[in-house]
Design a protein around this motif. Structure first.
Motif, PDB file in Angstrom:
ATOM      1  N   LYS A  99       0.815  -1.212   0.000  1.00  0.00           N
ATOM      2  CA  LYS A  99       0.000   0.000   0.000  1.00  0.00           C
ATOM      3  C   LYS A  99       0.852   1.266   0.000  1.00  0.00           C
ATOM      4  N   SER A 100       2.177   1.073   0.101  1.00  0.00           N
ATOM      5  CA  SER A 100       3.094   2.224   0.067  1.00  0.00           C
ATOM      6  C   SER A 100       3.854   2.280  -1.254  1.00  0.00           C
ATOM      7  N   GLY A 101       3.395   1.508  -2.236  1.00  0.00           N
ATOM      8  CA  GLY A 101       4.010   1.560  -3.556  1.00  0.00           C
ATOM      9  C   GLY A 101       5.076   0.519  -3.811  1.00  0.00           C
ATOM     10  N   GLY A 102       5.179  -0.507  -2.964  1.00  0.00           N
ATOM     11  CA  GLY A 102       6.174  -1.550  -3.169  1.00  0.00           C
ATOM     12  C   GLY A 102       5.894  -2.366  -4.420  1.00  0.00           C
ATOM     13  N   VAL A 103       6.957  -2.932  -4.996  1.00  0.00           N
ATOM     14  CA  VAL A 103       6.809  -3.771  -6.195  1.00  0.00           C
ATOM     15  C   VAL A 103       6.152  -5.087  -5.801  1.00  0.00           C
ATOM     16  N   GLY A 104       4.968  -5.362  -6.368  1.00  0.00           N
ATOM     17  CA  GLY A 104       4.164  -6.505  -5.946  1.00  0.00           C
ATOM     18  C   GLY A 104       4.902  -7.821  -5.928  1.00  0.00           C
ATOM     19  N   ARG A 105       5.600  -8.145  -7.025  1.00  0.00           N
ATOM     20  CA  ARG A 105       6.273  -9.435  -7.130  1.00  0.00           C
ATOM     21  C   ARG A 105       7.326  -9.595  -6.038  1.00  0.00           C
ATOM     22  N   LEU A 106       8.148  -8.562  -5.831  1.00  0.00           N
ATOM     23  CA  LEU A 106       9.221  -8.634  -4.831  1.00  0.00           C
ATOM     24  C   LEU A 106       8.655  -8.722  -3.419  1.00  0.00           C
ATOM     25  N   VAL A 107       7.633  -7.911  -3.150  1.00  0.00           N
ATOM     26  CA  VAL A 107       7.035  -7.907  -1.808  1.00  0.00           C
ATOM     27  C   VAL A 107       6.425  -9.265  -1.477  1.00  0.00           C
ATOM     28  N   LEU A 108       5.679  -9.826  -2.427  1.00  0.00           N
ATOM     29  CA  LEU A 108       5.013 -11.108  -2.180  1.00  0.00           C
ATOM     30  C   LEU A 108       6.020 -12.248  -2.043  1.00  0.00           C
ATOM     31  N   GLU A 109       7.062 -12.243  -2.870  1.00  0.00           N
ATOM     32  CA  GLU A 109       8.051 -13.320  -2.777  1.00  0.00           C
ATOM     33  C   GLU A 109       8.829 -13.247  -1.465  1.00  0.00           C
ATOM     34  N   ARG A 110       9.163 -12.035  -1.038  1.00  0.00           N
ATOM     35  CA  ARG A 110       9.864 -11.872   0.238  1.00  0.00           C
ATOM     36  C   ARG A 110       8.983 -12.330   1.396  1.00  0.00           C
ATOM     37  N   MET A 111       7.704 -11.994   1.326  1.00  0.00           N
ATOM     38  CA  MET A 111       6.753 -12.421   2.355  1.00  0.00           C
ATOM     39  C   MET A 111       6.649 -13.943   2.403  1.00  0.00           C
ATOM     40  N   LEU A 112       6.545 -14.582   1.238  1.00  0.00           N
ATOM     41  CA  LEU A 112       6.426 -16.042   1.192  1.00  0.00           C
ATOM     42  C   LEU A 112       7.668 -16.729   1.742  1.00  0.00           C
ATOM     43  N   PHE A 113       8.835 -16.133   1.496  1.00  0.00           N
ATOM     44  CA  PHE A 113      10.069 -16.698   2.048  1.00  0.00           C
ATOM     45  C   PHE A 113       9.998 -16.722   3.576  1.00  0.00           C
ATOM     46  N   LYS A 114       9.518 -15.639   4.165  1.00  0.00           N
ATOM     47  CA  LYS A 114       9.410 -15.566   5.626  1.00  0.00           C
ATOM     48  C   LYS A 114       8.330 -16.506   6.156  1.00  0.00           C
ATOM     49  N   VAL A 115       7.252 -16.661   5.391  1.00  0.00           N
ATOM     50  CA  VAL A 115       6.159 -17.540   5.825  1.00  0.00           C
ATOM     51  C   VAL A 115       6.583 -19.005   5.800  1.00  0.00           C
ATOM     52  N   CYS A 116       7.295 -19.403   4.745  1.00  0.00           N
ATOM     53  CA  CYS A 116       7.627 -20.821   4.557  1.00  0.00           C
ATOM     54  C   CYS A 116       8.923 -21.261   5.224  1.00  0.00           C
TER      55      CYS A 116
END
Length: 406
Positions: free
Chosen positions: A385-402
């Motif tokens: 919501k602050s303008g982050g690049v969707g692909r990078l943000v989601l992949e980084r999040m998934l790395f932390k989740v998994c």
């Protein structure tokens, strides 16, 4: 299911009579069905009324995706059908047009078990604006007229066919239909690798004199899954698009026209996260983003999955279950606990094996890992919501989740 229904109609009505003695109702109220059933046909002889996925027979809660059929109809241009379905769904919880125009996620989750994200809210608002412009109102939900007609008996040579993927068998109307009629169950293979759509593809494309290339068939199966109604509409759309230019629909045509619309698409990412399979989870995100799925909607799905894993992990832990719990023990004491919960909520208990798979998924995580995952999800929400690049943000999040660790 549609094919079986069409075959039954063909046995009941000659083709010459189908145009005037066949009524196909979608999004109709019980009173409208009763009126059509009681009305004499244009020509003497048999009359058949086909009711497709009636909202008044659906359970109020416990659906895999209460918006899926509405979205399907809207996406293929059948907006009035989609709007009537949405109004009927809202009416089940006592909501009206105002809930479509200004969706309340908490109320929808509480009353209808609908988990809505930002994209869903925008979709519901568009539906509401369409209803307002067209002057549509919630269909009459009183089933008494149809119940009375069934009790009295249908007029001679009048037949009712109901197509439904799910019904609430506890209602008086459903009980009457099941008692007086014949129930025919048709199960679609839910596991994608075992799903065979060749016969459906051949049947739908035969009138168009088209065939679907093997690569295109595999891609279409991946995009539509077991949603046979959507599969049929997409095939018809592809056939019209190809036109008279060539006899074969290629994979490139499918990529161009068909968006991911599988009913189980969120189950796919849920399975990947539940298995802590980072590669599969990232693949899902990449495909979804390539098909222009909003990053926030994908994030919302992942957030719901992580919250559910944490809720399940804490619930089962509080009941004394752990990673070493056997399936036999779970099917006994665990299913008893789920049955009690379902009774309180007025929903159906899922299949024990499905529950067991969900239990195994949450037990692959320690509670502290799921709390950490939830924090990662919250951080990703801020970044998106602050303008982050969707692909990078989601992949980084998934790395932390998994990832595994302290």
């Amino acid at each position: 299911m549609r094919k079986a229904s069409d075959e039954l109609v063909a046995k009941l009505l000659p083709k010459a009579m189908a145009g005037l003695n066949l009524a196909v109702l979608e999004g109709a109220s019980p009173a409208e069905v009763a009126r059509d059933l009681a009305t004499a046909p244009m020509f003497r002889g048999r009359k058949v009324v086909v009711v497709r996925d009636p909202e008044f027979l659906q359970p109020k809660k416990g659906r895999a995706d209460g918006l899926s059929k509405i979205k399907d109809a809207w996406n293929v241009g059948r907006r009035r059908v989609a709007a009537n379905r949405a109004l009927a769904l809202m009416a089940k919880a006592g909501f009206g047009l105002e809930m479509l125009l200004a969706p309340d996620p908490e109320a929808l989750a509480r009353e209808l078990d609908l988990e809505t994200e930002e994209a869903d809210a925008a979709f519901l608002k568009a539906l509401g604006e369409f209803c307002q412009a067209e002057g549509l109102t919630a269909p009459e939900g009183d089933t008494r007229a149809l119940e009375a007609l069934l009790e009295k008996g249908l007029p001679k040579d009048h037949h009712l066919i109901v197509e439904a993927q799910q019904i609430d068998s506890r209602t008086a109307l459903a009980k009457k239909l099941l008692k007086m009629g014949v129930s025919v169950e048709h199960k679609v293979e839910r596991e994608l690798r075992k799903l065979d759509i060749r016969a459906v593809v051949a049947d739908v494309l035969k009138p168009f004199k088209k065939r679907l290339a093997p690569e295109g068939e595999q891609l279409l199966k991946d995009l539509c899954g077991g949603n046979m109604r959507l599969l049929q509409s997409e095939l018809e759309k592809l056939a019209v698009y190809v036109g008279d230019e060539r006899p074969t629909i290629e994979a490139a045509d499918v990529r161009l026209l068909v968006r991911r619309a599988r009913e189980e698409e969120f189950r796919e990412i849920a399975d990947a996260i539940g298995a802590r399979n980072l590669k599969a989870a990232i693949h899902y995100v990449e495909v979804a983003l390539d098909q222009e799925e909003p990053a926030l909607r994908i994030h919302g799905a992942i957030a719901s999955i992580v919250r559910r894993l944490l809720e399940d992990r804490m619930r089962w832990g509080a009941l004394g279950f752990g990673a070493r719990t056997t399936q036999r023990e779970f099917n006994g004491r665990g299913m008893e606990a789920l049955a009690e919960e379902a009774k309180e909520r007025g929903t159906r208990v899922p299949h024990p094996f499905v529950c067991w798979l969900g239990f195994q998924a949450c037990m692959r995580f320690e509670p502290r890992e799921l709390v950490r995952a939830l924090l990662a999800v919250a951080q990703a929400d801020v970044e998106l919501k602050s303008g982050g690049v969707g692909r990078l943000v989601l992949e980084r999040m998934l790395f932390k989740v998994c990832q595994r660790g302290a």
